[in-house]
Design a protein around this motif. Structure first.
Motif: not given
Ligand SMILES: Cc1ncc(COP(=O)(O)O)c(C=O)c1O
Length: 391
Positions: A203-209, A368-369, A294-297
């Motif tokens: 579940d922790i992704h920043f682009g595609h699933a 970085f959470a 998280l993306k910002d961090m």
């Protein structure tokens, strides 16, 4: 929801173990175990209170609560376009235990070897060795989470029982490509091997699933197994909620037998399953906001660490972990983290064989959470300590 004011340091110092706040001196900031610094979604707290209110804590069903099994199956369908039959989902007491149970099923008959990625979390090795299996590590292609296929094929012999994958990979923070997953399934079919996918980070992704092993896009394989849980996505590590998903009734029965649930010696508590149902059915919105934070961090850490004179970041698109390389080969992972602890009062996780296999030496893992203020303070201290110390 993910601001500095939302971080309750007093509670973290009492409750957050595993190299985090409760195990550190008061002036140390831990960016260690992958466990967020934020409280969980309010829906989860409500579900736990509601469960507790009637005062009954009876034995639960050994196969897990039907509603929880269905919630897991629906969640996988909704988030991963993956079909998971709820009756073939076994809720267990943590993903870590799930890996151990699956390995017991895979290896208990006649032993053998299991191929794991290098690098990967130490639980992979532990779960194989716990059942007396032999671990074979296969290198990952630089800049990806995919195996070096030629080396993988060469590692397989008549005693190989399974290929384990970590998708996304902890510590690399990278997802396995769809094409590679299909190739692995075909290889496993042709050699009659289990393929076990640890998807606790999916579940922790920043682009595609993330592409699940049970995704509609991939071929169906009877001996494919997924292990996952709610420690990383919904911050429930202390409730030890894991689940094993299978595709075959006879495999399910054997895994169930290996779990020890029928004896009551093991099993997932009802209150944890109530929390799990709330997480999987009511908290998609929370996950979305968490992911944005998280993306910002990730961006903040990337910008700050680009000023490091020692660390060089590698690309990542998933997990809340960074895994930079130490540029100077004369500085080992443990030397680096010891200096940073002493000079910056920041705790990090070292690379090295006992944490993430051999290829992880010369790297460090940074979680970085946390809030912007904590992360900024920690990384400012790291950069200052680097310039003061490693001259
Ligand atoms: C890849 C991977 N699998 C399993 C686990 C363990 O999960 P759990 O807390 O459910 O035991 C972790 C925790 O860091 C992990 O990174």
């Amino acid at each position: 929801m993910f601001k500095n004011e939302d971080v309750n340091f007093e509670v973290l110092r009492q409750k957050a173990f595993n190299y985090r706040w409760a195990e550190q001196a008061h002036d140390v900031i831990p960016l260690t175990a992958a466990d967020p610094d934020f409280p969980v979604a309010p829906e989860i707290v409500n579900a736990i209170s509601t469960y507790a209110k009637d005062g009954y804590f009876s034995y639960g069903p050994p196969h897990g609560a039907l509603e929880f099994k269905k919630a897991i199956s629906d969640y996988y369908h909704r988030h991963y376009q993956a079909f998971v039959a709820s009756e073939l989902v076994l809720p267990v007491n943590s993903a870590a235990y799930g890996l151990f149970v699956v390995m017991k099923h895979v290896l208990s008959d006649k032993g053998g070897n299991v191929i794991i990625p290098d690098p990967v979390d130490f639980l992979f090795r532990k779960s194989v060795e716990n059942t007396g299996g032999e671990v074979r590590t296969c290198p990952i292609v630089e800049g990806t989470a995919d195996f070096d296929v030629e080396k993988l094929v060469n590692l397989i012999d008549e005693n190989t029982r399974a290929i384990m994958i970590c998708n996304p990979n902890n510590p690399l923070g990278l997802q396995i490509t769809v094409r590679h997953l299909e190739g692995l399934i075909q290889l496993a079919i042709s050699r009659d091997l289990y393929i076990i996918s640890d998807e606790i980070w999916a579940d922790i992704h920043f682009g595609h699933a993330t592409c699940s092993l049970f995704s509609d896009e991939l071929s169906f394989y009877r001996k494919a197994i997924i292990v996952s849980g709610l420690s990383k996505n919904y911050g429930l590590a202390g409730l030890r909620i894991g689940y094993i998903m299978m595709r075959d009734e006879s495999i399910y029965q054997s895994v169930f037998h290996c779990s020890g649930h029928a004896t009551t010696a093991f099993g997932l508590q009802g209150i944890a399953q109530a929390a799990g149902i709330a997480a999987l059915t009511e908290c998609d919105y929370w996950l979305q906001v968490f992911r944005q934070h998280l993306k910002d961090m990730k961006q903040l850490s990337t910008e700050m660490l680009s000023q490091s004179t020692i660390l060089s970041l590698t690309n990542s698109n998933a997990t809340y972990l960074l895994f930079p390389k130490i540029m100077d080969p004369a500085i080992s992972s443990s030397t680096y983290i010891e200096h940073i602890m002493k000079e910056a009062k920041v705790a990090l996780v070292p690379g090295g064989i006992s944490w993430f296999e051999k290829a992880s030496e010369g790297r460090v893992r940074i979680c970085f959470a946390t809030s912007r203020a904590i992360l900024q303070e920690a990384l400012t201290r790291v950069l200052a300590a680097e310039s003061n110390y490693f001259k």
